[in-house]
Design a protein around this motif. Structure first.
Motif, short mmCIF file in Angstrom:
data_model
loop_
_atom_site.label_atom_id
_atom_site.label_comp_id
_atom_site.label_asym_id
_atom_site.label_seq_id
_atom_site.Cartn_x
_atom_site.Cartn_y
_atom_site.Cartn_z
N ALA A 379 -10.58 2.84 7.72
CA ALA A 379 -9.71 1.56 7.48
C ALA A 379 -9.59 0.15 7.47
O ALA A 379 -9.57 -0.87 7.12
CB ALA A 379 -8.61 1.78 7.88
N VAL A 383 -10.69 -3.55 5.89
CA VAL A 383 -9.68 -4.61 5.55
C VAL A 383 -10.63 -6.21 6.01
O VAL A 383 -10.64 -6.40 5.14
CB VAL A 383 -8.74 -4.80 7.67
N TYR A 393 -8.75 -3.61 0.02
CA TYR A 393 -7.16 -3.45 0.34
C TYR A 393 -6.78 -1.37 0.11
O TYR A 393 -6.73 -0.96 0.64
CB TYR A 393 -6.03 -4.08 0.21
N LYS A 394 -7.31 -1.61 -1.23
CA LYS A 394 -7.01 -0.15 -1.73
C LYS A 394 -8.04 0.97 -0.87
O LYS A 394 -7.10 2.22 -0.56
CB LYS A 394 -7.19 -0.48 -3.24
N ALA A 396 -9.01 0.28 2.28
CA ALA A 396 -8.09 0.70 3.25
C ALA A 396 -6.77 1.93 3.76
O ALA A 396 -6.89 2.03 4.25
CB ALA A 396 -7.99 -0.63 3.78
N ARG A 397 -6.03 1.41 2.40
CA ARG A 397 -4.62 2.26 1.94
C ARG A 397 -5.04 3.50 2.18
O ARG A 397 -4.33 4.44 2.72
CB ARG A 397 -4.46 1.40 1.08
N GLY A 416 -0.75 -0.22 10.04
CA GLY A 416 -2.09 -0.94 8.94
C GLY A 416 -1.62 0.09 7.36
O GLY A 416 -1.20 -0.49 6.63
N TYR A 417 -1.03 1.08 6.60
CA TYR A 417 -0.18 1.62 5.60
C TYR A 417 0.52 0.31 5.30
O TYR A 417 0.06 -0.39 3.79
CB TYR A 417 0.29 2.69 5.21
N SER A 420 -1.63 -3.42 4.75
CA SER A 420 -2.69 -3.22 3.30
C SER A 420 -2.00 -3.55 1.16
O SER A 420 -2.64 -4.06 1.39
CB SER A 420 -2.77 -1.52 3.07
N ASN A 509 -5.20 -11.96 7.83
CA ASN A 509 -6.34 -11.46 7.47
C ASN A 509 -7.48 -12.47 7.57
O ASN A 509 -8.37 -12.94 6.78
CB ASN A 509 -6.71 -10.18 6.70
#
Length: 523
Positions: A379, A383, A393-394, A396-397, A416-417, A420, A509
């Motif tokens: 993840a 990022v 980002y998808k 990572a999510r 983190g969720y 994202s 970020n």
């Protein structure tokens, strides 16, 4: 976010040494702690048990349930016990400073480092410096901070935060209980020679907060907490003061309403300083030692320990680059070891070798499909890549979600969720807002999580709750210019201009080198 500066003692300079057997390490697990000790099985067990007893004393004193219940590993404090005091000082990047231990509170990976032995063993007949700081007292002090924000997060003033930690830092464990209230001998000079000014203690000046003022905050913070806690005629005043502070009253106003005549309080504290300190002794009728499970660490885990400690402490870019070769050597020797592969994953990630880090994380998942750490690395790699490719980002999510499914109590996965969505410029859905709240419940001591939640609360026009979250930053003299800037931003918000504070708190970020204007001020 600022990286921690890192340096190791000579004894820790070589990470992998195949010519000799790995050092022996023991892991001790209890309800609230994980201890890794380079000493004996007894060393590991004793440290974990002592910390559990401290936790129990804090619960008793703070009105928190003392019924022991094991918390998830992601919430436990991990303590590394190794080397001598000088090794810990080197690890802290403070060689020859005498630093006897330190603590890093952070979501999902709170850690502490303490020496196994002092630099010089004390033997009968040798000179002993009574004001040396005992490593156990340092750890007790720092854990008290952690406990305070884990179990009763609020906008505590600095003198109280440090005074309360000093009070429990000198906790003495007995055969079937504990003694609380011993004066901190390492603050003896400050208590003896520095004058008391309770108004400056309760409301320190914004400028001119030099080392002497901070010393007073520690020393007289302890004295004020001790006196107000144990003096019968002052019963309930300290709790009333803290309630007033958290209701938004100014520091001196709250103090005057809770403690009454501050000149009289100053005289009382002067008398207390010259007399005997008050203390309490607690003895359990049916004392049962804390349950601690100890195991010998496997060879592959022990071999990776020095690399793991380096990365866990935090590294500069130069230091990160120097750890890559030893990490790859360890992987060559232990290609199917999950602990080694994860340590190498972190080393490659810290060195910005994202492709290599990703490959190692996937190797971990092939061996251990439910690995939370591997999912978190995947993840975080996504990022990093999202700085150039927002579609990441998808990815990572998806990995934050997978980590959460494997461990619903991992705060990094929950935060983190939420991030994202925010970092991608999307409106967080309701389940992401719930995830952020849950992450804070699990790790209220984490500064980044605290400011992230404060930002979200401001967006929801829940200003009072947001300001309470920012209280520990604003009231911390160690925060330096950062605290001053936050005070200025809060003043602007109170005057009707919310935009600057929202901008300062907004998650980012950014690429390396694009840090906020105050990230390099703090010490």
């Amino acid at each position: 976010m600022k990286k921690y500066v890192f340096a190791l003692a000579a004894a820790f300079a070589v990470v992998a040494a195949p010519a000799h057997a790995a050092d022996k390490w023991f892991e001790a697990k209890s309800d609230h702690f994980i201890v890794y000790s380079a000493g004996s099985e007894k060393d590991a067990q004793t440290l974990a048990a002592s910390l559990e007893r401290l936790d129990n004393a804090l619960r008793m004193f703070g009105g928190v349930s003392t019924a022991s219940k094991e918390v998830p590993d992601a919430v436990k404090l991990t303590v590394y016990q190794f080397g001598r005091t000088s090794d810990i000082a080197e690890l802290h990047s403070a060689a020859n400073s005498g630093v006897a231990g330190f603590f890093i509170p952070r979501a999902g990976r709170s850690v502490a480092f303490v020496p196994l032995r002092p630099d010089r063993e004390r033997t009968p007949g040798t000179r002993s410096e009574q004001r040396d700081i005992d490593p156990a007292k340092v750890l007790f002090h720092e854990y008290t901070h952690y406990f305070m924000f884990q179990n009763a997060a609020a906008a505590y003033p600095f003198w109280y935060v440090e005074g309360f930690a000093e009070l429990f830092g000198t906790l003495n464990l007995t055969d079937n209980g504990f003694n609380l209230g011993e004066a901190p001998t390492h603050r003896a000079d400050a208590l003896k020679y520095l004058s008391i000014d309770v108004r400056k203690l309760f409301d320190p000046p914004l400028k001119g907060n030099d080392g002497t003022m901070v010393m007073k905050q520690y020393a007289y913070g302890w004295m004020a907490v001790s006196y107000l806690s144990f003096e019968p005629t002052r019963k309930g005043q300290l709790a009333d003061y803290l309630r007033r502070i958290n209701a938004g009253e100014a520091n001196l106003v709250a103090a005057e309403k809770a403690f009454g005549d501050l000149d009289k309080l100053q005289r009382d504290l002067e008398d207390y300083r010259k007399g005997r300190v008050r203390a309490v002794a607690v003895n359990y009728a049916n004392y049962t030692p804390p349950a601690v499970r100890v195991r010998a660490v496997r060879e592959d885990e022990a071999e990776r320990m020095k690399l793991h400690i380096s990365s866990t402490r935090g590294v500069t870019e130069r230091r990160a680059a120097s750890l890559v070769a030893p990490a790859r050597e360890l992987v060559a020797r232990y290609p199917n070891s999950v602990p080694v592969l994860l340590a190498a994953t972190e080393a490659e990630f810290d060195a910005k070798n994202l492709a290599q880090s990703e490959a190692l994380a996937k190797r971990v998942l092939a061996i251990e499909p439910a690995s939370v750490d591997a999912r978190l690395y995947l993840a975080n790699i996504a990022v990093q890549r999202a700085q150039d490719d927002p579609a990441q980002y998808k990815i990572a999510r998806e990995n934050f979600v997978a980590a959460n499914r494997a461990d619903p109590n991992q705060p990094l996965a929950l935060m983190g969720y939420y991030l994202s969505f925010v970092l991608a410029g999307e409106t967080p859905p309701e389940d992401a807002l719930i995830a952020l709240d849950r992450a804070y419940d699990l790790a209220p001591f984490d500064g980044g999580l605290r400011t992230t939640l404060a930002h979200q609360l401001l967006l929801e026009n829940r200003d009072k709750e947001a300001l309470l979250l920012l209280g520990p930053i604003v009231n911390d003299p160690h925060s330096g210019k950062r605290a001053e800037r936050f005070r200025g931003l809060i003043e602007k918000m109170n005057a009707g201009d919310r935009a600057p504070l929202l901008a300062r708190l907004a998650p980012t970020n950014k690429k390396d080198g694009d840090k906020r204007d105050d990230e390099d001020d703090d010490s």
